[in-house]
Design an enzyme around this catalytic site. Structure first.
Site, short mmCIF file in Angstrom:
data_model
loop_
_atom_site.label_atom_id
_atom_site.label_comp_id
_atom_site.label_asym_id
_atom_site.label_seq_id
_atom_site.Cartn_x
_atom_site.Cartn_y
_atom_site.Cartn_z
N LYS A 53 -9.87 4.60 0.81
CA LYS A 53 -10.42 3.48 0.52
C LYS A 53 -11.60 3.12 1.03
CE LYS A 53 -5.85 1.49 -0.39
NZ LYS A 53 -4.58 0.96 0.22
N GLN A 97 -2.33 -3.19 4.68
CA GLN A 97 -1.75 -2.22 4.21
C GLN A 97 -0.43 -2.12 4.48
OE1 GLN A 97 -3.28 0.75 2.67
NE2 GLN A 97 -1.18 1.29 2.38
N ASP A 120 -5.37 -7.16 -3.59
CA ASP A 120 -4.02 -6.53 -3.84
C ASP A 120 -3.06 -7.17 -4.80
OD1 ASP A 120 -3.32 -4.03 -3.18
OD2 ASP A 120 -2.70 -4.35 -1.16
#
Length: 283
Positions: A53, A97, A120
């Protein structure tokens, strides 16, 4: 033999578009979109994802920062960092994450991310907006699948669409997006009876079931479009998906490879969501 739905190719094209847009934004306003990634502990897969990322952000000229936290961090400390990132002007997207260590409640952590920075798309408000079709962000994997189908001019309207898997991250939002594209949608899961009979009806089959090479050719309709979201390591170390690619590719019209199909699209959609978050804040 099926035509390949090439996620590497499509994601590269979208990344180039994002790069050009960020260059124009920087030229006119002096600002750039910013993404903060929070990783807790030493999960090897998570470390690889975060590294990728960061590289993606560099490629398109997006600002990124990484917050690597110890495994034993308290929930209060983690929520304190999230609150700080919510308030930072140069951060437009926040990604925590997963998976998180077991002593941390993922639901609470995601609920504390500002909906305006929820790139997200896990916040309950975001999920509600997706259900209503009034969303700013969509979870990156389903969004990537839709972009891939769109690129190859695969029309979902009126088609029999079957989603195998009902996770909050892929299966459920995937079904909602297909519904909004006027598909006729069936969601299958571990309790579905005669799964192969259901999947064989599908004009478009999206598989996210976390079972290595489970979907065989006899479970697929001839000429179907196959999107394989799974990723596994075989005994020989090579990667494969939830679909038995070799047999299914012989009867499908389109199919995603693993790797190189959905994976690159997922990462690129994170960039797209962050750019969207920046534009909403700027308006």
């Amino acid at each position: 033999m099926a035509e390949i739905l090439d996620g590497k190719l499509v994601s590269a094209k979208i990344k180039e578009e994002i790069k050009l847009e960020i260059e124009e934004i920087k030229k006119t306003s002096g600002k750039i979109p910013g993404l903060a990634v929070v990783i807790v502990g030493d999960d090897p897969a998570s470390k690889v994802y975060v590294k990728n990322k960061r590289r993606d952000c560099e490629e398109v000229g997006m600002y990124s920062e990484e917050h690597a936290l110890p495994e034993n961090i308290s929930e209060e400390e983690l929520l304190g960092l999230v609150k700080k990132l919510n308030e930072e002007e140069n951060i437009h997207g926040i990604l925590v994450q997963s998976p998180l260590p077991k002593h941390l409640n993922e639901d609470i952590v995601f609920e504390n991310i500002s909906p305006e920075k929820d790139v997200d798309a896990f916040h309950p408000e975001t999920v509600g907006r997706i259900t209503l079709g009034r969303y700013n962000f969509v979870p990156c994997t389903p969004m990537g699948v839709m972009e891939l189908l769109k690129y190859y001019n695969i029309d979902m309207s009126g088609k029999e669409c079957v989603v195998v898997g009902r996770s909050n991250i892929v299966g459920k939002p995937m079904a909602l997006l297909l519904l909004q594209a006027n598909g006729t949608v069936t969601v299958c899961h571990s309790r579905t009876k005669d799964l192969g009979e259901v999947t064989k009806r599908a004009d478009i089959l999206i598989v996210a079931m976390r079972q290595r090479q489970f979907i065989k050719a006899d479970m697929v309709k001839e000429g179907a479009v196959i999107v394989d979201v799974g990723i596994h390591k075989k005994d020989d170390g090579k990667l494969c998906g939830d679909v038995d690619f070799e047999s299914v590719a012989k009867i499908a019209s389109y199919i995603t490879p693993v790797p190189g199909g959905v994976g690159p699209m997922t990462r690129t959609m994170l960039l797209k969501n962050t750019l969207t978050a920046f534009k909403f804040k700027s308006n």
